[in-house]
Design an enzyme around this catalytic site. Structure first.
Site, PDB file in Angstrom:
ATOM      1  N   ASP A  12      16.619  42.801  18.362  1.00 40.94           N
ATOM      2  CA  ASP A  12      18.005  44.375  17.914  1.00 40.94           C
ATOM      3  C   ASP A  12      18.071  44.171  16.553  1.00 40.94           C
ATOM      4  O   ASP A  12      19.343  45.610  16.755  1.00 40.94           O
ATOM      5  CB  ASP A  12      19.161  43.952  19.489  1.00 40.94           C
ATOM      6  CG  ASP A  12      18.401  43.873  20.573  1.00 40.94           C
ATOM      7  OD1 ASP A  12      16.986  44.864  20.749  1.00 40.94           O
ATOM      8  OD2 ASP A  12      18.324  43.202  21.471  1.00 40.94           O
ATOM      9  N   TYR A  24      16.923  45.896  14.398  1.00 39.51           N
ATOM     10  CA  TYR A  24      16.616  47.402  14.366  1.00 39.51           C
ATOM     11  C   TYR A  24      18.045  48.112  13.803  1.00 39.51           C
ATOM     12  O   TYR A  24      18.065  49.217  13.326  1.00 39.51           O
ATOM     13  CB  TYR A  24      16.717  47.863  15.653  1.00 39.51           C
ATOM     14  CG  TYR A  24      16.638  48.975  16.444  1.00 39.51           C
ATOM     15  CD1 TYR A  24      15.712  49.776  15.837  1.00 39.51           C
ATOM     16  CD2 TYR A  24      17.794  49.421  17.162  1.00 39.51           C
ATOM     17  CE1 TYR A  24      15.880  51.713  17.044  1.00 39.51           C
ATOM     18  CE2 TYR A  24      17.347  50.539  17.685  1.00 39.51           C
ATOM     19  CZ  TYR A  24      17.159  51.688  17.687  1.00 39.51           C
ATOM     20  OH  TYR A  24      16.642  53.284  17.677  1.00 39.51           O
ATOM     21  N   ASP A  25      19.374  46.927  15.026  1.00 37.73           N
ATOM     22  CA  ASP A  25      20.759  48.251  14.514  1.00 37.73           C
ATOM     23  C   ASP A  25      20.893  47.759  12.657  1.00 37.73           C
ATOM     24  O   ASP A  25      21.498  48.689  12.096  1.00 37.73           O
ATOM     25  CB  ASP A  25      21.200  47.298  14.631  1.00 37.73           C
ATOM     26  CG  ASP A  25      21.861  47.444  16.078  1.00 37.73           C
ATOM     27  OD1 ASP A  25      21.268  47.759  16.299  1.00 37.73           O
ATOM     28  OD2 ASP A  25      22.497  46.829  17.039  1.00 37.73           O
ATOM     29  N   SER A  82      22.418  55.107  25.194  1.00 36.66           N
ATOM     30  CA  SER A  82      22.324  53.222  25.356  1.00 36.66           C
ATOM     31  C   SER A  82      24.059  52.937  24.573  1.00 36.66           C
ATOM     32  O   SER A  82      25.093  53.524  24.796  1.00 36.66           O
ATOM     33  CB  SER A  82      21.811  53.002  23.593  1.00 36.66           C
ATOM     34  OG  SER A  82      21.951  53.905  22.490  1.00 36.66           O
ATOM     35  N   ASP A 141      17.859  42.338  30.469  1.00 38.72           N
ATOM     36  CA  ASP A 141      16.859  42.222  30.051  1.00 38.72           C
ATOM     37  C   ASP A 141      15.508  42.707  30.142  1.00 38.72           C
ATOM     38  O   ASP A 141      14.628  42.457  30.475  1.00 38.72           O
ATOM     39  CB  ASP A 141      16.098  41.249  28.375  1.00 38.72           C
ATOM     40  CG  ASP A 141      15.763  41.784  27.305  1.00 38.72           C
ATOM     41  OD1 ASP A 141      15.956  42.978  27.417  1.00 38.72           O
ATOM     42  OD2 ASP A 141      15.116  40.669  27.372  1.00 38.72           O
ATOM     43  N   TYR A 193      23.797  48.632  39.088  1.00 35.37           N
ATOM     44  CA  TYR A 193      25.388  49.063  38.095  1.00 35.37           C
ATOM     45  C   TYR A 193      26.165  49.895  37.977  1.00 35.37           C
ATOM     46  O   TYR A 193      27.019  49.418  37.612  1.00 35.37           O
ATOM     47  CB  TYR A 193      25.502  48.135  36.373  1.00 35.37           C
ATOM     48  CG  TYR A 193      24.320  48.996  35.532  1.00 35.37           C
ATOM     49  CD1 TYR A 193      24.834  49.304  35.235  1.00 35.37           C
ATOM     50  CD2 TYR A 193      22.804  47.910  35.643  1.00 35.37           C
ATOM     51  CE1 TYR A 193      24.179  50.613  34.383  1.00 35.37           C
ATOM     52  CE2 TYR A 193      22.019  48.911  34.731  1.00 35.37           C
ATOM     53  CZ  TYR A 193      22.525  49.916  34.092  1.00 35.37           C
ATOM     54  OH  TYR A 193      21.738  51.104  33.288  1.00 35.37           O
ATOM     55  N   CYS A 210     -16.815  22.429  27.225  1.00 35.63           N
ATOM     56  CA  CYS A 210     -17.768  22.746  27.660  1.00 35.63           C
ATOM     57  C   CYS A 210     -18.646  23.204  27.054  1.00 35.63           C
ATOM     58  O   CYS A 210     -20.965  22.689  27.143  1.00 35.63           O
ATOM     59  CB  CYS A 210     -18.008  22.997  28.787  1.00 35.63           C
ATOM     60  SG  CYS A 210     -17.872  24.522  29.509  1.00 35.63           S
ATOM     61  N   CYS A 266     -16.996  22.682  34.168  1.00 33.28           N
ATOM     62  CA  CYS A 266     -16.428  22.552  32.580  1.00 33.28           C
ATOM     63  C   CYS A 266     -15.364  22.110  33.112  1.00 33.28           C
ATOM     64  O   CYS A 266     -14.174  21.941  34.236  1.00 33.28           O
ATOM     65  CB  CYS A 266     -15.962  24.015  32.589  1.00 33.28           C
ATOM     66  SG  CYS A 266     -14.835  24.132  31.156  1.00 33.28           S
TER      67      CYS A 266
END
Length: 651
Positions: A32, A35-36, A75, A110, A210, A392, A411
């Site tokens: 992040d 990106y910022d 956002s 997240d 929320y 194996c 195996c």
């Protein structure tokens, strides 16, 4: 085109590229903070052009119908240090001409943002954020989330609930057996954006609500209380404060305990608590002025990748793991990192000897996020994924992103992993028989397959175990006692313990509830009568896996040998007092809240008898969407018809 224009175009293209990776594909390649930094560089070159950008996410996925948000899903502005938080608080105080403002502090989940619309209390629509203005229609998928309210009592008019969808870390570890997903957020995104809602229904999606639009509440704290009363899941961690110290204290408290949470968070969200003040503050084109996300410092470190080695799992999947020069990340010494699968190695071009950036998030195994190609020597070869099993020597098979060893009976790695799974806590839970002991007994040929566990005491009569280091009379007696105490087990735990591919705890419970007894399940499976499983909506992969398992004579022999030592308890039912006891039920149409298979399992647990055809003996027709001809026939026969809401209330 000038150099400045070229730079602006390059930055804009980079931002658009990373928007799609994060919001649409859920496969971010940068942090992040990075990106910022790209956005800040663009703003520095051309502030006005940057300020008029509309997008706050990525364009909606074209595979889904589009939903226009009545209020944009914006956002949040980010801060990465205490100065950023202090600046935010000072700014809103100046704007509102106030000495003190109440702030609500909450963890930042997240996950994936969603919006759910209710009309007169009825759930009618759900959408992703998309680009903030138009999202993808995921109504049927959200309806499958366990515990998500389909009807709200005493609610009139339009109400919109917003929140975050996620997968818990413990559920992610169970789900990601084949290393299909890089992290819980990626898994949640892949699960929510399924065109087939039946697939979503089998994924352990969860959510936190929320936000509430259309209510009469006066503060954010009242909104959360209202959401709880309406039956929504709301995060329990929150704090009201009016000071910078209080805001930072909450950040530090959550930061210190974040690894004890069973879900990923990437920071703290601060919101002005008073909704009237929120309205006065308004928003920019990208974010509300009344809120801030204080992101956790990225837990990254650079180190050298010594070697890539391959682990072979219980189902034969080959998983690459990076062996690292040990490095301290957030107080934890990290020496290994997950590489997921060969596609991940190719995509990031990871090579042995590289200097790599490691990210540690929650309890999920650390990941390599970036390679420092500038530090790479010119003669370092690309990593070649093996075409034979390292354990194996068998030729591997490619199945999608997974590479598998097909030699499940020969195996050693697969056999040991199956034995470990069988004795694990959620299966037989045999204390004292862990990985070390299993390998020890395997090498001595005392335990080579699952039934051998229950004849270990007999075999030890001809073997002097006390001669081996770490074994005395007491430890031997304790182990044999632990094995003896596990000869009685419930059907669902037994099915899960077998380690059949794609049969996790949830599917094992569905199978147990459907077949009720071991004999019913065994007889149905061994006679290839697994069509019923497909009809029940458990899924093609599960049905094929069951067919494959029961087609192997060695598995049939193993089951017969094993069950001779066990008492497998049938599923108990308290259905005698149930309204549905002994009622004959037919299902038709699509159900939104659950798969057809889950609905039938619930009905059987409540004592109902399931039929595929209507007759005068049918008690109820459960009608979902697009019910077809059965609906008309039920009306003609006088059979009582229940819609999905009525059915949900019954069960």
């Amino acid at each position: 085109m000038t150099d400045l224009e070229k730079m602006r175009e390059k930055l804009q293209n980079q931002i658009n590229y990373h928007n799609i990776l994060y919001y649409q594909k859920s496969k971010p390649e940068i942090s992040d903070a990075e990106y910022d930094e790209l956005k800040k560089k663009l703003a520095a070159i051309e502030p006005e052009a940057y300020a008029t950008q509309d997008s706050v996410g990525a364009p909606p996925d074209e595979r889904f119908s589009k939903v226009e948000h009545q209020e944009p899903m914006l956002s949040l502005e980010n801060a990465y240090d205490e100065q950023g938080v202090e600046k935010f608080l000072s700014k809103i105080k100046r704007f509102l001409i106030a000495d003190e403002i109440e702030i609500l502090c909450e963890p930042k989940i997240d996950g994936l943002s969603f919006s759910a619309i209710y009309e007169d209390g009825k759930f009618v629509k759900a959408a992703t954020r998309g680009d903030g203005f138009v999202g993808e229609d995921v109504t049927h998928n959200v309806a499958t989330i366990k515990g998500f309210p389909k009807f709200l009592q005493d609610v009139q008019g339009r109400l919109e609930v917003r929140g975050e969808i996620y997968i818990s870390n413990s559920d992610f570890l169970k789900l990601n057996e084949n290393n299909e997903f890089a992290n819980p957020r990626n898994a949640a995104a892949g699960s929510l954006k399924q065109l087939n809602a039946n697939i979503t229904a089998k994924r352990p999606l969860r959510y936190f609500a929320y936000s509430l639009i259309g209510g009469i509440e006066k503060s954010q704290s009242e909104v959360l209380e209202k959401l709880e009363k309406l039956g929504f899941c709301v995060n329990e961690h929150r704090s009201l404060t009016s000071s910078l110290n209080g805001m930072l204290k909450f950040y530090n408290e959550i930061y210190d305990c974040r690894y004890n949470l069973d879900y990923d968070i990437d920071g703290i969200v601060y919101k002005v608590n008073d909704l009237v003040l929120q309205s006065r503050l308004g928003s920019t084109h990208k974010a509300p002025r009344s809120a801030l996300a204080y992101k956790f410092s990225a837990i990254y470190a650079k180190t050298k990748l010594n070697k890539i080695f391959i682990q072979v799992g219980r189902t034969g999947v080959l998983t690459p793991v990076a062996d690292l020069v040990p490095v301290n990340i957030g107080g934890v010494l990290v020496s290994r990192a997950s590489l997921h699968n060969q596609d991940e190695i190719k995509r990031k071009d990871i090579r042995e000897g590289d200097v790599v950036t490691i990210k540690r998030a929650g309890d999920v195994i650390p990941q390599i996020v970036k390679v420092d190609e500038g530090s790479r020597h010119t003669n370092m070869p690309e990593f070649v994924f093996p075409d034979i099993c390292p354990e194996c020597g068998s030729k591997v098979q490619i199945e999608g992103v997974a590479v598998r060893c097909p030699e499940e009976f020969n195996c050693k790695a697969q056999i040991v992993e199956k034995l470990k799974h069988f004795v694990s806590k959620d299966a037989f839970d045999i204390v004292g028989l862990g990985e070390k002991q299993i390998k020890f007994f395997y090498d001595l040929e005392l335990i080579r397959q699952i039934p051998d566990i229950f004849i270990l005491e007999e075999r030890l009569k001809e073997f002097s175990l006390k001669e081996h280091h770490g074994w005395g009379e007491k430890s031997i007696a304790n182990l044999l006692s632990a094995i003896q105490s596990r000869r009685v087990i419930s059907l669902d735990r037994f099915i899960f313990s077998l380690g059949i591919r794609f049969i996790g705890q949830v599917v094992a419970e569905l199978l147990a509830n459907y077949y009720v007894s071991y004999d019913n399940w065994y007889n149905s499976m061994s006679s290839n009568d697994v069509e019923l499983v497909g009809i029940d909506g458990i899924g093609e992969k599960v049905a094929e896996s069951l067919k494959s398992f029961f087609s192997q004579e060695r598995n049939i022999k193993m089951l017969n040998d094993l069950t001779a030592y066990l008492q497998i308890l049938p599923v108990s039912s308290n259905s005698s007092d149930s309204f549905l006891n002994n009622k004959i039920i037919v299902f038709t149409g699509k159900l939104r809240a659950m798969s057809r298979g889950e609905a039938k399992v619930r009905a059987k647990v409540l004592g109902a008898k399931i039929s595929s055809s209507l007759s005068t003996k049918t008690d109820y027709l459960i009608a979902g969407e697009d019910p077809g001809s059965k609906y008309k026939k039920a009306m003609e026969l006088g059979v009582e018809i229940l819609d999905e809401e009525q059915w949900n209330r019954l069960c």
